[in-house]
Design a protein around this motif. Structure first.
Motif, mmCIF file in Angstrom:
data_model
loop_
_atom_site.group_PDB
_atom_site.id
_atom_site.type_symbol
_atom_site.label_atom_id
_atom_site.label_comp_id
_atom_site.label_asym_id
_atom_site.label_seq_id
_atom_site.Cartn_x
_atom_site.Cartn_y
_atom_site.Cartn_z
ATOM 1 N N ALA A 1 0.835 -1.205 0.000
ATOM 2 C CA ALA A 1 0.000 0.000 0.000
ATOM 3 C C ALA A 1 0.866 1.250 0.000
ATOM 4 C CB ALA A 1 -0.912 -0.012 1.225
ATOM 5 N N GLN A 2 1.931 1.225 0.777
ATOM 6 C CA GLN A 2 2.842 2.368 0.829
ATOM 7 C C GLN A 2 3.521 2.585 -0.525
ATOM 8 O OE1 GLN A 2 6.530 2.124 3.317
ATOM 9 N NE2 GLN A 2 5.564 3.763 4.475
ATOM 10 N N ALA A 3 3.980 1.507 -1.141
ATOM 11 C CA ALA A 3 4.653 1.604 -2.432
ATOM 12 C C ALA A 3 3.713 2.083 -3.529
ATOM 13 C CB ALA A 3 5.254 0.254 -2.809
ATOM 14 N N ASP A 4 2.441 1.726 -3.429
ATOM 15 C CA ASP A 4 1.456 2.080 -4.451
ATOM 16 C C ASP A 4 0.789 3.425 -4.198
ATOM 17 O OD1 ASP A 4 2.032 -0.337 -5.614
ATOM 18 O OD2 ASP A 4 0.189 -1.340 -4.954
ATOM 19 N N GLY A 5 1.150 4.079 -3.108
ATOM 20 C CA GLY A 5 0.578 5.383 -2.816
ATOM 21 C C GLY A 5 -0.847 5.342 -2.300
ATOM 22 N N GLU A 6 -1.266 4.205 -1.748
ATOM 23 C CA GLU A 6 -2.607 4.099 -1.188
ATOM 24 C C GLU A 6 -2.679 4.818 0.164
ATOM 25 O OE1 GLU A 6 -3.416 -0.353 -3.122
ATOM 26 O OE2 GLU A 6 -3.184 -0.100 -0.962
ATOM 27 N N SER A 7 -3.895 5.123 0.586
ATOM 28 C CA SER A 7 -4.095 5.804 1.875
ATOM 29 C C SER A 7 -5.107 5.031 2.713
ATOM 30 C CB SER A 7 -4.580 7.238 1.644
ATOM 31 O OG SER A 7 -3.640 7.989 0.906
ATOM 32 N N PRO A 8 -4.724 3.859 3.213
ATOM 33 C CA PRO A 8 -5.692 3.056 3.958
ATOM 34 C C PRO A 8 -5.835 3.498 5.408
ATOM 35 C CG PRO A 8 -3.598 1.913 3.877
ATOM 36 C CD PRO A 8 -3.429 3.181 3.067
ATOM 37 N N LEU A 9 -7.033 3.271 5.946
ATOM 38 C CA LEU A 9 -7.231 3.259 7.383
ATOM 39 C C LEU A 9 -7.042 1.814 7.809
ATOM 40 C CD1 LEU A 9 -8.141 4.729 10.006
ATOM 41 C CD2 LEU A 9 -10.474 4.001 9.449
ATOM 42 N N VAL A 10 -6.206 1.583 8.794
ATOM 43 C CA VAL A 10 -5.828 0.228 9.200
ATOM 44 C C VAL A 10 -6.408 -0.067 10.575
ATOM 45 C CG1 VAL A 10 -3.892 -1.351 9.606
ATOM 46 C CG2 VAL A 10 -3.696 0.468 7.873
ATOM 47 N N VAL A 11 -6.900 -1.288 10.733
ATOM 48 C CA VAL A 11 -7.385 -1.724 12.040
ATOM 49 C C VAL A 11 -6.650 -3.006 12.405
ATOM 50 C CG1 VAL A 11 -9.375 -2.460 13.404
ATOM 51 C CG2 VAL A 11 -9.647 -0.686 11.655
ATOM 52 N N ALA A 12 -5.946 -2.978 13.523
ATOM 53 C CA ALA A 12 -5.172 -4.132 13.969
ATOM 54 C C ALA A 12 -5.065 -4.099 15.489
ATOM 55 C CB ALA A 12 -3.774 -4.129 13.350
ATOM 56 N N THR A 13 -4.794 -5.251 16.051
ATOM 57 C CA THR A 13 -4.683 -5.355 17.504
ATOM 58 C C THR A 13 -3.235 -5.212 17.939
ATOM 59 O OG1 THR A 13 -6.606 -6.829 17.588
ATOM 60 C CG2 THR A 13 -5.161 -6.811 19.507
ATOM 61 N N GLN A 14 -2.990 -4.251 18.823
ATOM 62 C CA GLN A 14 -1.684 -4.181 19.488
ATOM 63 C C GLN A 14 -1.680 -5.167 20.652
ATOM 64 O OE1 GLN A 14 -0.042 -0.087 20.176
ATOM 65 N NE2 GLN A 14 -2.184 0.504 19.873
ATOM 66 N N PRO A 15 -0.563 -5.861 20.880
ATOM 67 C CA PRO A 15 0.680 -5.856 20.119
ATOM 68 C C PRO A 15 0.580 -6.676 18.844
ATOM 69 C CG PRO A 15 0.843 -7.388 21.947
ATOM 70 C CD PRO A 15 -0.481 -6.707 22.101
ATOM 71 N N HIS A 16 1.433 -6.350 17.899
ATOM 72 C CA HIS A 16 1.518 -7.049 16.612
ATOM 73 C C HIS A 16 2.861 -6.679 16.010
ATOM 74 C CE1 HIS A 16 0.880 -7.889 12.334
ATOM 75 N NE2 HIS A 16 -0.168 -8.617 12.666
ATOM 76 N N ALA A 17 3.397 -7.567 15.200
ATOM 77 C CA ALA A 17 4.695 -7.318 14.571
ATOM 78 C C ALA A 17 4.739 -6.000 13.816
ATOM 79 C CB ALA A 17 5.041 -8.477 13.626
ATOM 80 N N VAL A 18 3.603 -5.589 13.237
ATOM 81 C CA VAL A 18 3.592 -4.355 12.441
ATOM 82 C C VAL A 18 3.918 -3.143 13.303
ATOM 83 C CG1 VAL A 18 1.131 -3.809 12.723
ATOM 84 C CG2 VAL A 18 2.332 -3.138 10.622
ATOM 85 N N PHE A 19 3.623 -3.220 14.611
ATOM 86 C CA PHE A 19 3.917 -2.085 15.487
ATOM 87 C C PHE A 19 5.375 -2.077 15.944
ATOM 88 C CE2 PHE A 19 -0.706 -2.669 15.880
ATOM 89 C CZ PHE A 19 -1.112 -1.404 15.493
ATOM 90 N N HIS A 20 6.148 -3.050 15.486
ATOM 91 C CA HIS A 20 7.599 -3.039 15.707
ATOM 92 C C HIS A 20 8.308 -2.427 14.502
ATOM 93 C CE1 HIS A 20 11.291 -4.221 17.674
ATOM 94 N NE2 HIS A 20 11.704 -4.906 16.626
ATOM 95 N N THR A 21 7.544 -2.057 13.485
ATOM 96 C CA THR A 21 8.075 -1.372 12.305
ATOM 97 C C THR A 21 7.691 0.103 12.373
ATOM 98 O OG1 THR A 21 6.128 -1.569 10.865
ATOM 99 C CG2 THR A 21 7.585 -3.504 11.049
ATOM 100 N N ALA A 22 8.165 0.862 11.376
ATOM 101 C CA ALA A 22 7.823 2.282 11.303
ATOM 102 C C ALA A 22 6.666 2.531 10.346
ATOM 103 C CB ALA A 22 9.047 3.076 10.867
#
Length: 243
Positions: free
Chosen positions: A143-164
């Motif tokens: 999504a970032q590479a394609d220039g999309e603008s998503p609203l994301v819903v995820a549960t913390q903690p998750h691996a994605v929250f260890h990234t920027a």
């Protein structure tokens, strides 16, 4: 007590948490065995005595596991379903299709999102994409590479929250619910036989969401063995001490 069986859900997040708890048990000379569980198997495994210690149950959601014959201890981390985005945005209840072009939700958070969208009419008509927890990082990188603008819903903690990748989006009305508590459920007969110092240490054990996200990343993304990741946590190498 010389042996204990830890039950945990079959995910990298829960495997990492179980391995971290096992490090504490082993320090008290307890031999540990692990049982991987599907969500629908947890209650039966506890009732049948196949599991001595469940790591972890999310309260209040999992209060059904706290019946007679079981003792609930600890507060390991604080799960919370969250709105997020690839860039800084205003509160979710002020967003429109001008700011976001789609909603991407991790599979385990879909049900509560669908309820929340009923109170977010400006976003309810956006395309909704459900992805598995393990696929979330890859999807967001695309999504970032394609220039999309998503609203994301995820549960913390998750691996994605260890990234920027993600920035949290404020949810002033708590449409996704509040903070939960990840606790351990111990069979009462096992607790009565356990060393009191061990029970005290488990009760005071704190991992926190940052550590849990790092464990999930190291195990689920980098392929590290859960025991090795738990050792890195124990030795202070998992995340910087001031992170």
């Amino acid at each position: 007590m010389t042996q204990m069986t830890i039950g945990h859900l079959y995910t990298s997040l829960h495997a990492g948490c179980a391995s971290a708890v096992a490090r504490v048990l082993e320090a008290h000379e307890v031999d540990v065995e692990f049982v991987d569980l599907d969500p629908e198997d947890v209650a039966e495994a506890m009732e049948q005595g196949e599991v001595d210690l469940l790591v972890s149950a999310w309260f209040p959601r999992d209060e059904k596991f706290a019946g007679p014959g079981f003792r609930v201890i600890g507060d390991l981390y604080q799960p919370q379903i969250s709105f997020a985005a690839l860039r800084v945005l205003g509160p979710v209840n002020a967003l429109t299709s001008a700011e976001v072009d789609r909603v991407i939700v991790a599979e385990d958070s879909r049900e509560i999102l669908e309820k929340a969208l009923k109170q977010l009419p400006a976003l309810s008509s956006l395309p909704l994409e459900v992805v598995g927890e393990a696929a979330l990082i890859g999807r967001l990188e695309k999504a970032q590479a394609d220039g999309e603008s998503p609203l994301v819903v995820a549960t913390q903690p998750h691996a994605v929250f260890h990234t920027a990748l993600l920035t949290l989006v404020e949810d002033p009305d708590k449409l996704l619910g509040g903070e939960m508590s990840a606790r351990m459920v111990l069979r009462e007969d096992v607790a009565r036989k356990a060393d009191t110092d061990l029970l005290d240490e488990l009760s005071e054990m704190m991992l926190g969401n940052k550590v849990m996200s790092a464990l999930d990343y190291n195990i689920g993304v980098e392929g590290q063995d859960p025991d090795d990741a738990a050792e890195a946590w124990q030795r202070g190498r998992l995340i910087p001490r001031d992170a």
